[in-house]
Design a protein around this motif. Sequence first.
Motif, short mmCIF file in Angstrom:
data_model
loop_
_atom_site.label_atom_id
_atom_site.label_comp_id
_atom_site.label_asym_id
_atom_site.label_seq_id
_atom_site.Cartn_x
_atom_site.Cartn_y
_atom_site.Cartn_z
N TYR A 34 -20.28 43.50 6.25
CA TYR A 34 -21.82 43.21 6.24
C TYR A 34 -22.00 43.66 4.65
N TYR A 36 -25.30 44.95 2.33
CA TYR A 36 -26.55 45.06 2.06
C TYR A 36 -26.92 45.65 0.66
N TYR A 46 -30.71 42.98 4.24
CA TYR A 46 -29.54 42.37 4.39
C TYR A 46 -29.08 41.38 3.58
N ARG A 91 -18.58 46.90 10.60
CA ARG A 91 -19.02 47.36 12.05
C ARG A 91 -18.89 46.33 12.87
N GLY A 94 -23.62 44.02 17.57
CA GLY A 94 -24.04 44.32 19.18
C GLY A 94 -23.36 45.60 19.66
N TYR A 96 -23.41 49.84 19.40
CA TYR A 96 -24.44 50.66 18.76
C TYR A 96 -23.75 52.31 19.01
N LEU A 103 -24.25 51.40 11.03
CA LEU A 103 -24.15 51.06 9.58
C LEU A 103 -23.75 52.56 9.10
N TYR B 31 -33.13 47.84 19.15
CA TYR B 31 -32.43 48.92 18.54
C TYR B 31 -33.33 49.28 17.29
N SER B 94 -33.07 46.40 14.69
CA SER B 94 -32.68 45.04 14.83
C SER B 94 -32.50 44.43 16.42
N TYR B 95 -32.30 43.30 16.28
CA TYR B 95 -32.17 42.52 17.60
C TYR B 95 -30.85 42.38 18.24
N SER B 96 -30.56 43.18 19.26
CA SER B 96 -29.11 43.42 19.71
C SER B 96 -28.57 41.93 20.09
N THR B 102 -28.74 41.78 12.16
CA THR B 102 -29.22 42.12 10.89
C THR B 102 -30.20 43.38 11.27
N GLN B 103 -29.96 44.36 10.40
CA GLN B 103 -31.12 45.46 10.61
C GLN B 103 -31.91 45.53 9.38
#
Lengths: 115, 114
Positions: A34, A36, A46, A91, A94, A96, A103, B31, B94-96, B102-103
């Motif tokens: 990723y 950012y 992002y 990472r 989905g 956590y 992140l 999240y 974010s939408y898991s 994306t956060q």
Amino acid sequence: DAKTTQPPSMDCAEGRAANLPCNHSTISGNEYVYWYRQIHSQGPQYIIHGLKNNETNEMASLIITEDRKSSTLILPHATLRDTAVYYCIVRVPGIYGGSQGNLIFGKGTKLSVKP
Amino acid sequence: NAGVTQTPKFQVLKTGQSMTLQCAQDMNHEYMSWYRQDPGMGLRLIHYSVGAGITDQGEVPNGYNVSRSTTEDFPLRLLSAAPSQTSVYFCASSYSGSKIDTQYFGPGTRLTVL
């Protein structure tokens, strides 16, 4: 500890392509790369992400080497508004928690775009 | 959508005072997380939540409490502020369910503890 290594700073002339490298030699097979960026005093934004294929969106392109141990973020025509700190993060989407899910920001690369 | 909002934008506290930093999102994201950023440093994760009623610690949780009673809100509480908690605080969500995952970050709260 961040699992990526980036140069602390880079300069780029306005209108030229900015190529920002990132090393992630310990990346796992299910981890994505990723990117950012954080413009001064603002929250991170992002840019793009990828697994193993090259990716392009309206902001940037992401080139990932075949062995996935490094990648390059390309801003094709840098503008003064692209001056920011750019963070490369690995990472698993989905997931956590822990080193695979959260992140984890390093110090990033401070890109200065000059007129 | 307002996205991720944070209040206040700036705050000055004295050592030992308590306060709550507010974070809200209107994107129905499961999240949410809190980060702090110190000068010259990247962001460090304080606490996070994967849904209402579920929270967990991040990298630097000491001195901070969180709760998640609704999907929209994720407040961060400082029970007894210390000068070491002087920092900029960012909330993210974010939408898991998305593979992009994306956060989205809020604009930040700048906290000074004297």
